[in-house]
Design a protein around this motif. Structure first.
Motif, PDB file in Angstrom:
ATOM      1  N   THR A   1       0.845  -1.195   0.000  1.00 41.92           N
ATOM      2  CA  THR A   1       0.000   0.000   0.000  1.00 41.92           C
ATOM      3  C   THR A   1       0.880   1.244   0.000  1.00 41.92           C
ATOM      4  OG1 THR A   1      -1.749  -1.172   1.205  1.00 41.92           O
ATOM      5  CG2 THR A   1      -1.814   1.239   1.243  1.00 41.92           C
ATOM      6  N   LYS A   2       0.692   2.083  -0.987  1.00 46.93           N
ATOM      7  CA  LYS A   2       1.534   3.261  -1.163  1.00 46.93           C
ATOM      8  C   LYS A   2       1.418   4.194   0.037  1.00 46.93           C
ATOM      9  CE  LYS A   2       2.535   6.920  -4.528  1.00 46.93           C
ATOM     10  NZ  LYS A   2       2.088   7.562  -5.798  1.00 46.93           N
ATOM     11  N   GLY A   3       2.561   4.485   0.688  1.00 45.11           N
ATOM     12  CA  GLY A   3       2.612   5.407   1.813  1.00 45.11           C
ATOM     13  C   GLY A   3       2.508   4.742   3.166  1.00 45.11           C
ATOM     14  N   ILE A   4       2.365   3.409   3.208  1.00 45.69           N
ATOM     15  CA  ILE A   4       2.144   2.718   4.482  1.00 45.69           C
ATOM     16  C   ILE A   4       3.338   2.849   5.422  1.00 45.69           C
ATOM     17  CG2 ILE A   4       2.995   0.462   3.695  1.00 45.69           C
ATOM     18  CD1 ILE A   4      -0.043   1.092   5.995  1.00 45.69           C
ATOM     19  N   ASN A   5       4.552   2.935   4.888  1.00 43.40           N
ATOM     20  CA  ASN A   5       5.739   3.011   5.743  1.00 43.40           C
ATOM     21  C   ASN A   5       5.929   4.383   6.382  1.00 43.40           C
ATOM     22  OD1 ASN A   5       6.951   0.343   5.513  1.00 43.40           O
ATOM     23  ND2 ASN A   5       7.229   0.838   3.351  1.00 43.40           N
ATOM     24  N   LYS A   6       5.141   5.350   5.956  1.00 37.71           N
ATOM     25  CA  LYS A   6       5.331   6.719   6.445  1.00 37.71           C
ATOM     26  C   LYS A   6       4.346   7.099   7.540  1.00 37.71           C
ATOM     27  CE  LYS A   6       7.141   8.266   1.973  1.00 37.71           C
ATOM     28  NZ  LYS A   6       6.951   9.174   0.812  1.00 37.71           N
ATOM     29  N   ILE A   7       3.481   6.160   7.951  1.00 36.46           N
ATOM     30  CA  ILE A   7       2.513   6.496   8.987  1.00 36.46           C
ATOM     31  C   ILE A   7       2.837   5.742  10.274  1.00 36.46           C
ATOM     32  CG2 ILE A   7       0.740   6.996   7.276  1.00 36.46           C
ATOM     33  CD1 ILE A   7      -0.637   4.393   7.961  1.00 36.46           C
ATOM     34  N   SER A   8       2.270   6.193  11.369  1.00 37.70           N
ATOM     35  CA  SER A   8       2.586   5.640  12.683  1.00 37.70           C
ATOM     36  C   SER A   8       2.099   4.208  12.821  1.00 37.70           C
ATOM     37  CB  SER A   8       1.935   6.501  13.775  1.00 37.70           C
ATOM     38  OG  SER A   8       0.523   6.348  13.734  1.00 37.70           O
ATOM     39  N   HIS A   9       2.640   3.534  13.820  1.00 39.76           N
ATOM     40  CA  HIS A   9       2.284   2.136  14.065  1.00 39.76           C
ATOM     41  C   HIS A   9       0.784   1.998  14.319  1.00 39.76           C
ATOM     42  CE1 HIS A   9       3.042  -2.014  15.273  1.00 39.76           C
ATOM     43  NE2 HIS A   9       2.242  -1.808  16.305  1.00 39.76           N
TER      44      HIS A   9
ATOM     45  N   GLU B   1      -2.320   0.020  11.935  1.00 47.69           N
ATOM     46  CA  GLU B   1      -3.381  -0.901  12.341  1.00 47.69           C
ATOM     47  C   GLU B   1      -4.715  -0.459  11.755  1.00 47.69           C
ATOM     48  OE1 GLU B   1      -3.384  -1.426  16.544  1.00 47.69           O
ATOM     49  OE2 GLU B   1      -1.411  -2.372  16.592  1.00 47.69           O
ATOM     50  N   ASN B   2      -4.970   0.853  11.747  1.00 52.11           N
ATOM     51  CA  ASN B   2      -6.192   1.372  11.122  1.00 52.11           C
ATOM     52  C   ASN B   2      -6.203   1.033   9.632  1.00 52.11           C
ATOM     53  OD1 ASN B   2      -6.933   2.536  13.568  1.00 52.11           O
ATOM     54  ND2 ASN B   2      -6.044   4.539  13.062  1.00 52.11           N
ATOM     55  N   ALA B   3      -5.045   1.189   8.989  1.00 54.30           N
ATOM     56  CA  ALA B   3      -4.936   0.899   7.557  1.00 54.30           C
ATOM     57  C   ALA B   3      -5.223  -0.574   7.292  1.00 54.30           C
ATOM     58  CB  ALA B   3      -3.549   1.277   7.046  1.00 54.30           C
ATOM     59  N   PHE B   4      -4.746  -1.444   8.181  1.00 55.39           N
ATOM     60  CA  PHE B   4      -4.946  -2.883   8.013  1.00 55.39           C
ATOM     61  C   PHE B   4      -6.447  -3.212   8.032  1.00 55.39           C
ATOM     62  CE2 PHE B   4      -4.272  -7.392   9.626  1.00 55.39           C
ATOM     63  CZ  PHE B   4      -3.702  -7.834   8.439  1.00 55.39           C
TER      64      PHE B   4
ATOM     65  N   ILE C   1      -4.824   5.734   3.113  1.00 55.13           N
ATOM     66  CA  ILE C   1      -3.844   6.266   4.073  1.00 55.13           C
ATOM     67  C   ILE C   1      -4.386   7.509   4.761  1.00 55.13           C
ATOM     68  CG2 ILE C   1      -1.553   7.328   4.293  1.00 55.13           C
ATOM     69  CD1 ILE C   1      -1.466   4.300   3.928  1.00 55.13           C
ATOM     70  N   ASP C   2      -5.070   8.364   4.001  1.00 53.62           N
ATOM     71  CA  ASP C   2      -5.666   9.573   4.594  1.00 53.62           C
ATOM     72  C   ASP C   2      -6.705   9.213   5.645  1.00 53.62           C
ATOM     73  OD1 ASP C   2      -4.108  11.239   3.076  1.00 53.62           O
ATOM     74  OD2 ASP C   2      -5.657  11.692   1.592  1.00 53.62           O
ATOM     75  N   TYR C   3      -7.542   8.213   5.353  1.00 52.09           N
ATOM     76  CA  TYR C   3      -8.545   7.772   6.337  1.00 52.09           C
ATOM     77  C   TYR C   3      -7.863   7.175   7.560  1.00 52.09           C
ATOM     78  CZ  TYR C   3     -12.274   8.337   2.841  1.00 52.09           C
ATOM     79  OH  TYR C   3     -13.175   8.845   1.925  1.00 52.09           O
ATOM     80  N   ALA C   4      -6.812   6.372   7.323  1.00 48.96           N
ATOM     81  CA  ALA C   4      -6.099   5.738   8.441  1.00 48.96           C
ATOM     82  C   ALA C   4      -5.435   6.781   9.327  1.00 48.96           C
ATOM     83  CB  ALA C   4      -5.057   4.761   7.904  1.00 48.96           C
ATOM     84  N   ASN C   5      -4.943   7.855   8.733  1.00 45.83           N
ATOM     85  CA  ASN C   5      -4.267   8.931   9.466  1.00 45.83           C
ATOM     86  C   ASN C   5      -5.237   9.881  10.152  1.00 45.83           C
ATOM     87  OD1 ASN C   5      -1.489   8.573   9.327  1.00 45.83           O
ATOM     88  ND2 ASN C   5      -1.377   9.364   7.231  1.00 45.83           N
ATOM     89  N   GLY C   6      -6.521   9.804   9.780  1.00 46.44           N
ATOM     90  CA  GLY C   6      -7.494  10.748  10.314  1.00 46.44           C
ATOM     91  C   GLY C   6      -7.532  12.063   9.571  1.00 46.44           C
ATOM     92  N   GLN C   7      -6.813  12.147   8.441  1.00 43.69           N
ATOM     93  CA  GLN C   7      -6.810  13.382   7.660  1.00 43.69           C
ATOM     94  C   GLN C   7      -8.116  13.554   6.885  1.00 43.69           C
ATOM     95  OE1 GLN C   7      -3.156  12.556   5.499  1.00 43.69           O
ATOM     96  NE2 GLN C   7      -2.007  14.030   6.754  1.00 43.69           N
TER      97      GLN C   7
ATOM     98  N   ASP D   1       5.074  -6.763  11.908  1.00 41.21           N
ATOM     99  CA  ASP D   1       6.531  -6.817  11.989  1.00 41.21           C
ATOM    100  C   ASP D   1       7.198  -6.526  10.652  1.00 41.21           C
ATOM    101  OD1 ASP D   1       6.311  -7.475  14.630  1.00 41.21           O
ATOM    102  OD2 ASP D   1       6.426  -9.632  14.286  1.00 41.21           O
ATOM    103  N   SER D   2       6.555  -6.936   9.577  1.00 41.77           N
ATOM    104  CA  SER D   2       7.189  -6.778   8.265  1.00 41.77           C
ATOM    105  C   SER D   2       7.324  -5.324   7.847  1.00 41.77           C
ATOM    106  CB  SER D   2       6.395  -7.550   7.204  1.00 41.77           C
ATOM    107  OG  SER D   2       5.063  -7.082   7.144  1.00 41.77           O
ATOM    108  N   LEU D   3       6.585  -4.417   8.555  1.00 41.88           N
ATOM    109  CA  LEU D   3       6.667  -3.004   8.199  1.00 41.88           C
ATOM    110  C   LEU D   3       7.693  -2.247   9.050  1.00 41.88           C
ATOM    111  CD1 LEU D   3       2.893  -2.140   7.725  1.00 41.88           C
ATOM    112  CD2 LEU D   3       4.612  -2.454   5.951  1.00 41.88           C
TER     113      LEU D   3
END
Length: 339
Positions: A199-207, A211-214, A241-247, A273-275
């Motif tokens: 998922t594009k941008g997944i590595n740039k958001i908090s742990h 979980e929200n993204a998952f 990613i925007d929804y997962a971040n709350g943006q 763990d893989s992230l």
């Protein structure tokens, strides 16, 4: 070309006693979640046929033959063909010989094409000129039909040549072991961990937001399956990613559907763990990697198989980091590696 139930029944009666079939498929997967199977081409000892999946109302007799527990499927690069049939049948074959995998154990490139291996083994040159053809079109032009049939016409001779050499070199059991994952239904179900990682941008958001993204990924996948549409048509990675971040916030109606889905699915998104960013190899780990790589290269030369078939560099790092799930730790690789 077999276009109706009666023709299919007559054909299946003709191959009833044949247990080795060369198989290829043509499908479309542009605007749908699952592949839309259009053709199944089958080569047997005495028949070469193309079955028009779009024109036949009852495919169960075909499935009864293909999944009878006795039939060996011979396919080149089998995963997508098995998947296209799996979405219609809900079944996987009992026996498989993948000529691409078989060839890799005879020191051909891991991704060797059907055209390349056919030219090498049989001195027959095949053009690959209809790769982007819309296989839903009817009627099929004669040159297109010939192209489709050529994709299975040379499979069984390739299989016989490759099998004979694998037996001579004592590698047939290796090739048979290597295809087992292709016979597992789980192979053709969504791999949510892989979808998350890609998922594009997944590595740039908090742990926490990962979980929200998952959870959102599971929901998106469920809707995509229900509507049979590509997952990114349902929700782009950027929006997810925007929804997962709350943006951005889901509408009240969508949020209600989302929460209801999570509650019913009882999904628990734990740490991924893989992230987590991996620490670079230490000096001693790098030395060990180089030593193992040298050993793999020696085994590659000794047994005439590509080194990456034994263990890729990526998996070598995982091995050093303590991953106990790798294929190098079981089966033919384990036996080879211990020598």
């Amino acid at each position: 070309m077999i276009k109706n139930n009666e023709q299919l029944e007559k054909y299946l009666n003709g191959i009833n006693e044949e247990s080795i079939l060369g198989i290829d498929t043509e499908f479309r997967r542009i605007d749908s979640y699952s592949p839309e199977l259009c053709l199944v081409q089958i080569a047997s000892k005495s028949h070469l046929e193309c079955i028009d999946i779009l024109s036949i109302s009852n495919l169960e007799p075909l499935f009864n033959k293909l999944y009878d527990g006795k039939t060996l499927w011979v396919i080149h690069s089998a995963r997508q063909d098995i998947e296209a049939l799996y979405y219609l049948s809900g079944r996987t074959p009992s026996h498989l010989f993948d000529t691409q995998i078989g060839a890799s154990f005879l020191n051909y490139p891991i991704q060797v094409s059907y055209q390349a291996i056919t030219e090498k083994l049989q001195n027959i040159f095949l053009e690959k000129k209809f790769t982007r053809f819309d296989w839903r079109k009817r009627p099929l032009p004669n040159d297109v039909l010939k192209y489709a049939l050529d994709d299975v016409k040379y499979l069984l001779p390739n299989y016989r040549i490759l099998k004979k050499e694998l037996v001579n070199q004592g590698k047939l059991s290796w090739a048979e072991e290597e295809v087992q994952f292709l016979l597992n239904k789980d192979t053709y179900e969504p791999n949510y961990r892989q979808i998350l990682k890609k998922t594009k941008g997944i590595n740039k958001i908090s742990h926490k937001n990962q979980e929200n993204a998952f959870k959102l990924i599971h929901w998106r996948e469920s809707i995509a399956q229900q509507k049979n549409k590509p997952r990114k048509w349902i929700m782009s990675d950027e929006s997810l990613i925007d929804y997962a971040n709350g943006q951005r916030k889901l509408s009240d109606s969508k949020n209600k559907l989302f929460e209801n889905f999570i509650r019913k699915s009882k999904l628990i998104a734990g740490p991924e763990d893989s992230l987590v960013a991996k620490k670079p190899l230490s000096e001693s780990e790098t030395l060990l990697k180089n030593q193992l790589k040298d050993k793999i290269n020696l085994l590659s030369t000794k047994y005439a198989i590509p080194s990456e078939l034994i263990c890729s560099s990526k998996n070598l790092v995982k091995l050093i980091k303590g991953d106990n799930t790798l294929s190098i730790q079981s089966g033919w690789r384990s036996e080879l590696f211990k020598l």
